[in-house]
Enzyme design. Structure first.
Site, PDB file in Angstrom:
ATOM      1  CE  LYS A  22      -1.972   1.745   3.973  1.00  0.00           C
ATOM      2  NZ  LYS A  22      -1.735   3.183   4.202  1.00  0.00           N
ATOM      3  CG  ASN A  23       1.931   2.959   3.585  1.00  0.00           C
ATOM      4  OD1 ASN A  23       0.788   3.242   3.207  1.00  0.00           O
ATOM      5  ND2 ASN A  23       2.246   2.817   4.853  1.00  0.00           N
ATOM      6  CB  CYS A 116      -5.690  11.499  10.868  1.00  0.00           C
ATOM      7  SG  CYS A 116      -5.279   9.809  10.576  1.00  0.00           S
ATOM      8  NE  ARG A 121      -0.976  10.573   9.364  1.00  0.00           N
ATOM      9  CZ  ARG A 121      -1.217   9.547   8.587  1.00  0.00           C
ATOM     10  NH1 ARG A 121      -2.330   8.884   8.674  1.00  0.00           N
ATOM     11  NH2 ARG A 121      -0.325   9.167   7.686  1.00  0.00           N
ATOM     12  CB  ILE A 123       0.616  19.077   5.600  1.00  0.00           C
ATOM     13  CG1 ILE A 123      -0.400  20.221   5.735  1.00  0.00           C
ATOM     14  CG2 ILE A 123      -0.068  17.742   5.458  1.00  0.00           C
ATOM     15  CD1 ILE A 123      -1.124  20.510   4.428  1.00  0.00           C
ATOM     16  CG  ASP A 305       2.234   1.917   9.562  1.00  0.00           C
ATOM     17  OD1 ASP A 305       1.708   2.789  10.263  1.00  0.00           O
ATOM     18  OD2 ASP A 305       2.668   2.144   8.414  1.00  0.00           O
ATOM     19  NE  ARG A 399      -7.758   4.428   4.525  1.00  0.00           N
ATOM     20  CZ  ARG A 399      -7.360   5.569   5.045  1.00  0.00           C
ATOM     21  NH1 ARG A 399      -7.938   6.026   6.129  1.00  0.00           N
ATOM     22  NH2 ARG A 399      -6.399   6.268   4.480  1.00  0.00           N
TER      23      ARG A 399
HETATM   24  N1  EPU Z   1       4.904  15.383  10.757  1.00  0.00           N
HETATM   25  C1  EPU Z   1       4.794  16.724  11.062  1.00  0.00           C
HETATM   26  N2  EPU Z   1       4.637  17.622  10.027  1.00  0.00           N
HETATM   27  C2  EPU Z   1       4.594  17.211   8.726  1.00  0.00           C
HETATM   28  C3  EPU Z   1       4.715  15.845   8.413  1.00  0.00           C
HETATM   29  C4  EPU Z   1       4.874  14.938   9.456  1.00  0.00           C
HETATM   30  O1  EPU Z   1       4.842  17.124  12.232  1.00  0.00           O
HETATM   31  O2  EPU Z   1       4.451  18.081   7.852  1.00  0.00           O
HETATM   32  C5  EPU Z   1       5.079  14.408  11.843  1.00  0.00           C
HETATM   33  C6  EPU Z   1       3.873  13.454  11.972  1.00  0.00           C
HETATM   34  O3  EPU Z   1       2.828  14.009  12.745  1.00  0.00           O
HETATM   35  C7  EPU Z   1       4.507  12.237  12.628  1.00  0.00           C
HETATM   36  C8  EPU Z   1       5.922  12.225  12.021  1.00  0.00           C
HETATM   37  O4  EPU Z   1       6.153  13.535  11.523  1.00  0.00           O
HETATM   38  O5  EPU Z   1       4.611  12.424  14.007  1.00  0.00           O
HETATM   39  C9  EPU Z   1       6.133  11.211  10.923  1.00  0.00           C
HETATM   40  O6  EPU Z   1       5.063  11.267   9.991  1.00  0.00           O
HETATM   41  P1  EPU Z   1       5.268  10.908   8.462  1.00  0.00           P
HETATM   42  O7  EPU Z   1       5.163  12.157   7.689  1.00  0.00           O
HETATM   43  O8  EPU Z   1       6.492  10.077   8.324  1.00  0.00           O
HETATM   44  O9  EPU Z   1       3.995   9.994   8.178  1.00  0.00           O
HETATM   45  P2  EPU Z   1       3.142   9.938   6.856  1.00  0.00           P
HETATM   46  O10 EPU Z   1       3.988  10.136   5.678  1.00  0.00           O
HETATM   47  O11 EPU Z   1       1.940  10.793   7.020  1.00  0.00           O
HETATM   48  C10 EPU Z   1       3.471   7.377   6.395  1.00  0.00           C
HETATM   49  C11 EPU Z   1       2.596   6.178   6.212  1.00  0.00           C
HETATM   50  C12 EPU Z   1       1.957   5.813   7.525  1.00  0.00           C
HETATM   51  C13 EPU Z   1       3.087   5.487   8.506  1.00  0.00           C
HETATM   52  C14 EPU Z   1       4.022   6.708   8.651  1.00  0.00           C
HETATM   53  C15 EPU Z   1       5.218   6.447   9.535  1.00  0.00           C
HETATM   54  C16 EPU Z   1       1.832   6.308   3.954  1.00  0.00           C
HETATM   55  C17 EPU Z   1       0.723   6.527   3.010  1.00  0.00           C
HETATM   56  N3  EPU Z   1       1.567   6.473   5.246  1.00  0.00           N
HETATM   57  O12 EPU Z   1       2.634   8.438   6.878  1.00  0.00           O
HETATM   58  O13 EPU Z   1       1.190   4.631   7.292  1.00  0.00           O
HETATM   59  O14 EPU Z   1       2.534   5.188   9.762  1.00  0.00           O
HETATM   60  O15 EPU Z   1       4.509   7.079   7.339  1.00  0.00           O
HETATM   61  O16 EPU Z   1       5.960   5.379   9.061  1.00  0.00           O
HETATM   62  O17 EPU Z   1       2.928   5.964   3.545  1.00  0.00           O
HETATM   63  C18 EPU Z   1      -0.572   3.128   7.635  1.00  0.00           C
HETATM   64  O18 EPU Z   1      -0.196   2.531   6.620  1.00  0.00           O
HETATM   65  O19 EPU Z   1      -1.448   2.668   8.404  1.00  0.00           O
HETATM   66  C19 EPU Z   1       0.006   4.431   7.951  1.00  0.00           C
HETATM   67  C20 EPU Z   1      -0.552   5.285   8.805  1.00  0.00           C
END
Ligand code: EPU
Length: 418
Positions: A22-23, A116, A121, A123, A305, A399
Site C-alpha cells: 500500500k504505502n 485523523c 498529522r 503538513i 504500523d 484501505r
Molecule cells: N509530521 C509533522 N509535520 C509534517 C509531516 C509529518 O509534524 O508536515 C510528523 C507526523 O505528525 C509524525 C511524524 O512527523 O509524528 C512522521 O510522519 P510521516 O510524515 O512520516 O507519516 P506519513 O507520511 O503521514 C506514512 C505512512 C503511515 C506510517 C508513517 C510512519 C503512507 C501513506 N503512510 O505516513 O502509514 O505510519 O509514514 O511510518 O505511507 C498506515 O499505513 O497505516 C500508515 C498510517
C-alpha cells in the site's frame, strides 16, 4: 458498513502470498502524472486507498485500467490541477498530489487533509519545503493554493524524518531547475521505492536510503513499467497472527529484510522464524513471552504500523510488556477495544506509554475497528480469543488489506465478512 466475524482458537497453517505494498503504491500513483504518457504498475494491491488515488487521477483527467493486479495509467493529458475536498478528506496520502502537480503543471489547489484518528498529522514540513522551492503558497479557509513559475532546487532540512514530506519534496523536485538536497530524509522502504520508480522513468536521484537524498532536476520523464514490492506491514500482520493464535505458516514474497525489527521482537516472544529471499516461515506453539519495551521509531526501528498488532500479541503474554509510541500520538486507542476482550492494558498518554499486563486468554466480544491497523489488530486478537469476535466498521481494514478474511481463511482461520 461491513463487519468481520472471527471464531478464535484455530491454529494457522499453510502458505500465503503477500499482496503488493500500500504505502509504496500510493506515492507511485501520484508520481504517474509526472510522465506525460503511460505508466504500468504491476503487483498493485486492490485496496480502498489505491481505488481512491485512482479516483483522483481520473478527476484530474487521467485514464486508469486494471488487468488483474496490473494497473495502466495514461496521464498524457490532465484537465485540472484541483484536488477537491471529497478526495483529500478520505485519504491523507492525496497530499502527495501537491508535489506531483507542482512538478507537472506548476500549480495545484488542494483541500486541507482532514483530522485523523491516529494523530494530528500536520503538513507544515510539506508546505515549508514547497515555499523554499520557489512555490507561492496561499492558505485559504478551505484550501491551499500553490503556484510557481518554476520549481528551483534548494537545500531542505526536515525538522524530523517524515515519509510523506520526503516523498512530496522528491515529487516536486524531479522536474525542477537545479538540484534539491533533502537533509534528515526518511529512509523507509517506500521512499526508496519511489526513488527507484522515478529513476526507472528517467529521474536523477542519489543517496536514497541515506539521510541526505539529492534530486537533480531533469526536463521530462518517460513511460515506465514497474513491479511494486510486497507489503511489509501485511506480512507483519500475518506474522503476529501466528504469534497470537499459534500455527505454522509460510508467507511467500515477504520482504523480510524490511522486517528485521519485527522479526527480532517476535523471536523474543518465542516464535521460530526462518527467512529466505522468496519466503518466510513462522511457527509458534506457546504463550508469548513478554517484551520489556518496544519503542516505535522511523525505519529501520520498530514500525508504528505494527504497533497495534503487536499489542494484541503481547496482551496474551505471560507477564508485563511496555510499548512507547513515538510517531502518532493517538495510536493507543485500540487498547479500549482489546480491554473489551479481556486484555489488561493501561495507557499513559503523557508518557506515550502502554503497559500491557498479559492475560491467559482473551474472550470473543463485539469491538470496533477504529483505523486500518487497529482493525487488523482486532482480527489478530479475535483469532486467538475464545469464542466469537465481531469487528464492526471493518471496512476500514480494506484501505490496506485486499481481503484479510480470504487470506486468513486460506490459513485455516474461521473468519468471514458480513
Ligand atoms: N509530521 C509533522 N509535520 C509534517 C509531516 C509529518 O509534524 O508536515 C510528523 C507526523 O505528525 C509524525 C511524524 O512527523 O509524528 C512522521 O510522519 P510521516 O510524515 O512520516 O507519516 P506519513 O507520511 O503521514 C506514512 C505512512 C503511515 C506510517 C508513517 C510512519 C503512507 C501513506 N503512510 O505516513 O502509514 O505510519 O509514514 O511510518 O505511507 C498506515 O499505513 O497505516 C500508515 C498510517
Amino acid at each position: 458498513m461491513s463487519n468481520i466475524e472471527v471464531v478464535g482458537g484455530e491454529r494457522l497453517k499453510g502458505e500465503l502470498k503477500i499482496q503488493g505494498s500500500k504505502n509504496a503504491s500510493l506515492p507511485l500513483l501520484a508520481a504517474t502524472i509526472l510522465n506525460k504518457g503511460t505508466t504500468v504498475l504491476k503487483n498493485c494491491p486492490k485496496i480502498l486507498d489505491v481505488f481512491h488515488m485512482i479516483k483522483i487521477l481520473e478527476e484530474l483527467g487521467c485514464t486508469c485500467e486494471w488487468e488483474e493486479n496490473t494497473l495502466y495509467v495514461d496521464s498524457s493529458y490532465i484537465d485540472t490541477t484541483t484536488v477537491s475536498w471529497d478526495f483529500v478528506s478520505k485519504m491523507r496520502s492525496s497530499i502527495l498530489f501537491m508535489g506531483a502537480l507542482l512538478g507537472r503543471s506548476h500549480e495545484v489547489t488542494i483541500a486541507y487533509p482532514g483530522g485523523c484518528l491516529i494523530g494530528e498529522r500536520k503538513i507544515d514540513f510539506h508546505l515549508d519545503a514547497m515555499k523554499k522551492m520557489n512555490v507561492n503558497v496561499v492558505l485559504n479557509d478551505n484550501e491551499i493554493k500553490c503556484q510557481t513559475c518554476c520549481i528551483i532546487g534548494t537545500d531542505i532540512i526536515l525538522p524530523k524524518s517524515s515519509v510523506g514530506a520526503t516523498q512530496n519534496i522528491i515529487l516536486a523536485a524531479v522536474l525542477s531547475k537545479g538540484t534539491t538536497r533533502i537533509f534528515n530524509a526518511a529512509k523507509e522502504p517506500e521512499v526508496i521505492e519511489l526513488c527507484n520508480f522515478l529513476m526507472k522513468a528517467g529521474a536523477r536521484i542519489h543517496g536514497m536510503d541515506t539521510p541526505m537524498i539529492e534530486v537533480e532536476g531533469v526536463s521530462r520523464l518517460h513511460d515506465v513499467e514497474y513491479t511494486l514490492s510486497p507489503d511489509r506491514i501485511v506480512a507483519g500482520t500475518y506474522m503476529t497472527a501466528v504469534a497470537a493464535a499459534y500455527g505454522n505458516v509460510i508467507l511467500l514474497d515477504t520482504p523480510y529484510r524490511q522486517l528485521k525489527s519485527l522479526i527480532d521482537v517476535l523471536r523474543k516472544t518465542g516464535c521460530n522464524i526462518e527467512a529466505a529471499d522468496d519466503y518466510l516461515k513462522i511457527s509458534n506453539d506457546q504463550r508469548p513471552r513478554p517484551i520489556e519495551q518496544i519503542r516505535t521509531q522511523p525505519y529501520p526501528d520498530f514500525p508504528t504500523d505494527m504497533q497495534s498488532q503487536m499489542m494484541s500479541v503481547l496482551s496474551l503474554a505471560h507477564g508485563d510488556s511496555t510499548i512507547i509510541e513515538e510517531i502518532f500520538e493517538s495510536r493507543f486507542q485500540n487498547a479500549t477495544e482489546l480491554n473489551k476482550m479481556g486484555a489488561r492494558i493501561d495507557i499513559n498518554e503523557m508518557e506515550k506509554k502502554a503497559v500491557i499486563h498479559g492475560v491467559e486468554k482473551l474472550n470473543g466480544a463485539e469491538v470496533k475497528a477504529l483505523d486500518l491497523r487497529s482493525g487488523a489488530a482486532l482480527v489478530v486478537a479475535g483469532l486467538a480469543a475464545e469464542g466469537k469476535t465481531v469487528i464492526r466498521s471493518a471496512e476500514v481494514i480494506r484501505r490496506g488489506y485486499e481481503n484479510i478474511g480470504r487470506d486468513l481463511s486460506t490459513l485455516g482461520a474461521k473468519i468471514k465478512n458480513f
